[in-house]
Write a protein that holds these residues in place. Structure first.
Motif, mmCIF file in Angstrom:
data_model
loop_
_atom_site.group_PDB
_atom_site.id
_atom_site.type_symbol
_atom_site.label_atom_id
_atom_site.label_comp_id
_atom_site.label_asym_id
_atom_site.label_seq_id
_atom_site.Cartn_x
_atom_site.Cartn_y
_atom_site.Cartn_z
ATOM 1 N N GLY A 262 0.877 -1.149 0.000
ATOM 2 C CA GLY A 262 0.000 0.000 0.000
ATOM 3 C C GLY A 262 0.916 1.201 0.000
ATOM 4 N N MET A 263 1.375 1.599 -1.188
ATOM 5 C CA MET A 263 2.498 2.506 -1.319
ATOM 6 C C MET A 263 2.256 3.862 -0.669
ATOM 7 S SD MET A 263 4.635 0.632 -2.848
ATOM 8 C CE MET A 263 4.819 -0.715 -4.004
ATOM 9 N N GLU A 264 1.023 4.337 -0.720
ATOM 10 C CA GLU A 264 0.790 5.676 -0.217
ATOM 11 C C GLU A 264 1.025 5.775 1.286
ATOM 12 O OE1 GLU A 264 -1.439 3.663 -1.373
ATOM 13 O OE2 GLU A 264 -3.044 3.436 0.088
ATOM 14 N N LYS A 265 0.963 4.663 2.008
ATOM 15 C CA LYS A 265 1.196 4.677 3.446
ATOM 16 C C LYS A 265 2.513 4.004 3.819
ATOM 17 C CE LYS A 265 -3.684 4.807 4.665
ATOM 18 N NZ LYS A 265 -4.786 4.174 5.393
ATOM 19 N N GLY A 266 3.271 3.597 2.819
ATOM 20 C CA GLY A 266 4.569 3.003 3.103
ATOM 21 C C GLY A 266 4.496 1.571 3.574
ATOM 22 N N ILE A 267 3.343 0.916 3.400
ATOM 23 C CA ILE A 267 3.215 -0.464 3.855
ATOM 24 C C ILE A 267 3.558 -1.391 2.699
ATOM 25 C CG2 ILE A 267 1.632 -2.196 4.752
ATOM 26 C CD1 ILE A 267 -0.035 0.126 5.876
ATOM 27 N N VAL A 268 4.435 -2.365 2.947
ATOM 28 C CA VAL A 268 4.791 -3.269 1.870
ATOM 29 C C VAL A 268 4.407 -4.707 2.149
ATOM 30 C CG1 VAL A 268 6.666 -1.875 1.025
ATOM 31 C CG2 VAL A 268 7.122 -3.510 2.813
ATOM 32 N N LEU A 269 4.178 -5.037 3.390
ATOM 33 C CA LEU A 269 3.886 -6.438 3.659
ATOM 34 C C LEU A 269 3.074 -6.549 4.932
ATOM 35 C CD1 LEU A 269 4.497 -9.347 2.716
ATOM 36 C CD2 LEU A 269 6.408 -9.357 4.300
ATOM 37 N N SER A 270 2.034 -7.363 4.905
ATOM 38 C CA SER A 270 1.280 -7.638 6.123
ATOM 39 C C SER A 270 0.966 -9.117 6.137
ATOM 40 C CB SER A 270 -0.012 -6.816 6.141
ATOM 41 O OG SER A 270 -0.759 -7.115 7.302
ATOM 42 N N GLU A 271 1.209 -9.762 7.260
ATOM 43 C CA GLU A 271 0.989 -11.181 7.344
ATOM 44 C C GLU A 271 0.255 -11.514 8.640
ATOM 45 O OE1 GLU A 271 4.627 -13.174 6.721
ATOM 46 O OE2 GLU A 271 4.935 -12.285 4.763
ATOM 47 N N PHE B 6 14.111 10.138 -8.023
ATOM 48 C CA PHE B 6 14.717 8.811 -8.109
ATOM 49 C C PHE B 6 13.920 7.789 -7.300
ATOM 50 C CE2 PHE B 6 18.171 11.896 -8.721
ATOM 51 C CZ PHE B 6 18.519 11.547 -10.014
ATOM 52 N N LYS B 7 13.277 8.248 -6.230
ATOM 53 C CA LYS B 7 12.363 7.352 -5.521
ATOM 54 C C LYS B 7 11.229 6.941 -6.450
ATOM 55 C CE LYS B 7 9.092 7.091 -1.705
ATOM 56 N NZ LYS B 7 8.455 7.775 -0.556
ATOM 57 N N ALA B 8 10.705 7.904 -7.205
ATOM 58 C CA ALA B 8 9.623 7.592 -8.147
ATOM 59 C C ALA B 8 10.091 6.582 -9.190
ATOM 60 C CB ALA B 8 9.147 8.875 -8.821
ATOM 61 N N MET B 9 11.311 6.753 -9.694
ATOM 62 C CA MET B 9 11.839 5.784 -10.671
ATOM 63 C C MET B 9 12.043 4.422 -10.034
ATOM 64 S SD MET B 9 14.560 7.789 -13.118
ATOM 65 C CE MET B 9 14.432 6.518 -14.386
ATOM 66 N N GLY B 10 12.467 4.417 -8.773
ATOM 67 C CA GLY B 10 12.712 3.158 -8.091
ATOM 68 C C GLY B 10 11.474 2.364 -7.775
ATOM 69 N N MET B 11 10.293 2.989 -7.888
ATOM 70 C CA MET B 11 9.040 2.282 -7.664
ATOM 71 C C MET B 11 8.552 1.570 -8.922
ATOM 72 S SD MET B 11 8.394 2.949 -4.498
ATOM 73 C CE MET B 11 6.683 2.873 -4.031
ATOM 74 N N ASN B 12 9.090 1.953 -10.083
ATOM 75 C CA ASN B 12 8.731 1.317 -11.358
ATOM 76 C C ASN B 12 9.987 1.021 -12.184
ATOM 77 O OD1 ASN B 12 5.745 1.023 -11.855
ATOM 78 N ND2 ASN B 12 5.784 3.178 -11.224
ATOM 79 N N PRO B 13 10.967 0.338 -11.616
ATOM 80 C CA PRO B 13 12.244 0.170 -12.330
ATOM 81 C C PRO B 13 12.120 -0.670 -13.596
ATOM 82 C CG PRO B 13 12.189 -1.211 -10.369
ATOM 83 C CD PRO B 13 10.978 -0.336 -10.310
ATOM 84 N N LEU B 14 11.373 -1.750 -13.517
ATOM 85 C CA LEU B 14 11.256 -2.646 -14.674
ATOM 86 C C LEU B 14 10.515 -1.968 -15.817
ATOM 87 C CD1 LEU B 14 11.908 -5.511 -15.624
ATOM 88 C CD2 LEU B 14 9.695 -6.230 -14.723
ATOM 89 N N ALA B 15 9.441 -1.266 -15.490
ATOM 90 C CA ALA B 15 8.651 -0.594 -16.526
ATOM 91 C C ALA B 15 9.468 0.495 -17.217
ATOM 92 C CB ALA B 15 7.393 0.007 -15.906
ATOM 93 N N LYS C 120 -0.063 6.854 -8.416
ATOM 94 C CA LYS C 120 -0.031 5.604 -7.668
ATOM 95 C C LYS C 120 -0.183 4.380 -8.581
ATOM 96 C CE LYS C 120 -1.455 7.408 -3.180
ATOM 97 N NZ LYS C 120 -1.255 8.838 -3.534
ATOM 98 N N ILE C 121 0.529 4.442 -9.708
ATOM 99 C CA ILE C 121 0.565 3.324 -10.643
ATOM 100 C C ILE C 121 1.925 2.649 -10.504
ATOM 101 C CG2 ILE C 121 0.490 2.639 -13.069
ATOM 102 C CD1 ILE C 121 -1.235 5.126 -13.587
ATOM 103 N N PHE C 122 1.909 1.393 -10.075
ATOM 104 C CA PHE C 122 3.150 0.664 -9.856
ATOM 105 C C PHE C 122 3.084 -0.648 -10.625
ATOM 106 C CE2 PHE C 122 4.265 3.719 -6.812
ATOM 107 C CZ PHE C 122 3.121 4.003 -6.056
ATOM 108 N N ILE C 123 3.846 -0.729 -11.698
ATOM 109 C CA ILE C 123 3.805 -1.883 -12.605
ATOM 110 C C ILE C 123 4.841 -2.892 -12.139
ATOM 111 C CG2 ILE C 123 4.019 -2.627 -14.989
ATOM 112 C CD1 ILE C 123 3.404 0.323 -15.768
ATOM 113 N N LYS C 124 4.382 -4.046 -11.700
ATOM 114 C CA LYS C 124 5.274 -5.062 -11.165
ATOM 115 C C LYS C 124 4.931 -6.425 -11.754
ATOM 116 C CE LYS C 124 5.986 -2.638 -6.787
ATOM 117 N NZ LYS C 124 7.399 -2.347 -7.001
ATOM 118 N N ILE C 125 5.910 -7.320 -11.669
ATOM 119 C CA ILE C 125 5.693 -8.708 -12.100
ATOM 120 C C ILE C 125 5.754 -9.600 -10.867
ATOM 121 C CG2 ILE C 125 6.688 -10.628 -13.366
ATOM 122 C CD1 ILE C 125 7.571 -8.728 -15.483
#
Length: 412
Positions: free
Chosen positions: A14-23, A345-354, A407-412
């Motif tokens: 949930g990028m807008e709040k800085g959350i990347v993992l919840s288990e 660069f943070k913005a680029m680092g969120m979509n590096p592959l794209a 808030k578009i993050f293209i990932k595989i």
């Protein structure tokens, strides 16, 4: 707070709040904060990769070109930095798995296959030959082009390193075992080069054993280029080949070990405690970066630093520099809170592959399809070449920022 690995993911980010993992398990919920320093380092790496891949003309500043063979320039550090960041990210993305289970294997295999196939598609773009033989029909030209399509590449190597490194860390788990794997793979790779290398030397362009392996496994029509030896035999060369991927896997494993340190500090909820823990991580990475660079330099006495066959001396030296850069980013961004100064660069680092794929497609479209002559517009000198590179990467910076703001993050 000690983090226990569990294989029950609720959501991924949930990028807008800085959350990347919840288990969750037995009503226990754990939330890990996203490491801004890693995103920024990855973004800087992608930006530099675009710069060095897209100059105008063959005349460039030496630091922005690859070494002809032995040596290590700024350009030679880009790819290992990206692989190292892949390893750091693995420490977060694989945290939900405590062993190599079927769900883990499916996740790793699927992601690796998709990245590999994406690399093949980039090699094939625009899916027809840009230069043709007028004496042949379109079908014959296309068939000749397809029969010489390169198999390996940057994304293909990333895919292989991700898959094999992920399997190793889930099988071995303990740090000392992973370090032993790095040593073992390096010794194995060096041994193969020494035993099966030919004249003029096991670490030379013509004589390294990686050429033979690549030619045998890929075929001389599907490598980066073909050359003739002094004895007249034809052999294939590929800087992202099969055999030297053994050493590239070590780069990814060292990134994972660094990421494991970073993840342990990232799970702390109290901001002041977390900042102190991250500062300790930065200090440890500074120390280990010095060790890796020193070992790389020492090893280069016997094994030269050659990026194009990823020799162990080069692997250690490049990993040491990347560790230093990661430690610096952790201190500046996660500890001091200066992340706002690196926002693009943070913005680029969120979509590096794209953004990497976009740079490839745009470069081929401009020069191959449209026929844009960079030399005629920008000339052939170091400064105009750099100007073109900066203009080219600026387009991608803008795209990266727009994607991030939407808030578009293209990932595989």
């Amino acid at each position: 707070m000690k983090y226990q690995n569990h294989p029950w993911p609720i959501f991924e980010y949930g990028m807008e709040k800085g959350i990347v993992l919840s288990e969750k398990k037995d009503n226990f919920v754990f939330v890990m904060k996203r490491c801004e320093s890693l995103d920024i380092l990855r973004g800087l790496t992608v930006a530099l990769m675009i710069v060095v891949n897209n100059g105008a003309g063959s005349v460039r500043f030496h630091s922005l070109t690859h070494s002809s063979w032995e040596g290590c320039t700024l350009c030679d550090l880009v790819f290992p930095t990206f692989l190292f960041c892949v390893g750091v990210s693995m420490a977060f993305s694989l945290a939900r798995f405590d062993r190599l289970s079927m769900p883990a294997a499916r996740k790793i295999g699927k992601r690796g296959l998709l990245i590999f196939m994406l690399g093949l598609l980039l090699n094939a773009f625009p899916f027809y030959p840009l230069s043709t033989d007028p004496s042949l029909s379109f079908g014959e030209n296309w068939s000749a082009w397809a029969s010489h399509l390169r198999i390996m590449g940057v994304l293909q190597r990333i895919a292989l390193c991700y898959v094999f490194a992920s399997v190793l860390v889930l099988l071995l788990r303990k740090t000392r075992r992973i370090v032993a794997a790095v040593i073992g793979l390096s010794v194995l790779y060096t041994g193969i080069l020494l035993v099966f290398g030919t004249a003029p030397g096991p670490f030379s362009y013509e004589g390294n054993a990686a050429n033979e392996v690549n030619t045998f496994l890929l075929g001389k029509n599907h490598v980066y280029k073909v050359f003739s030896r002094a004895d007249g035999t034809v052999c294939g060369f590929d800087p992202e080949g099969i055999l030297d991927t053994l050493s590239a896997i070590c780069t990814t494993l060292l990134g994972f070990l660094s990421g494991r340190l970073l993840r342990r500090a990232s799970v702390l909820e109290d901001s002041s405690v977390r900042a102190r823990a991250l500062q300790e991580v930065a200090l440890k990475l500074y120390m280990w970066s010095a060790v890796c660079m020193a070992l790389g330099q020492l090893l280069s006495t016997w094994i030269p630093m050659v990026k194009k066959i990823w020799t162990p001396s080069y692997m250690l030296y490049a990993a040491g520099i990347t560790m230093f850069m990661l430690a610096l980013m952790i201190y500046l961004v996660d500890v001091k809170g200066w992340g706002r100064f690196f926002y693009p660069f943070k913005a680029m680092g969120m979509n590096p592959l794209a953004l990497y794929c976009l740079s490839w497609v745009l470069a081929v479209t401009l020069t191959g399809i449209i026929g844009f002559d960079k030399h005629a517009v920008f000339g052939k000198n170091e400064f105009t070449s750099l100007l073109y590179s900066l203009l080219f990467v600026s387009v991608h910076l803008i795209v990266g920022v727009l994607l991030y703001r939407k808030k578009i993050f293209i990932k595989i």
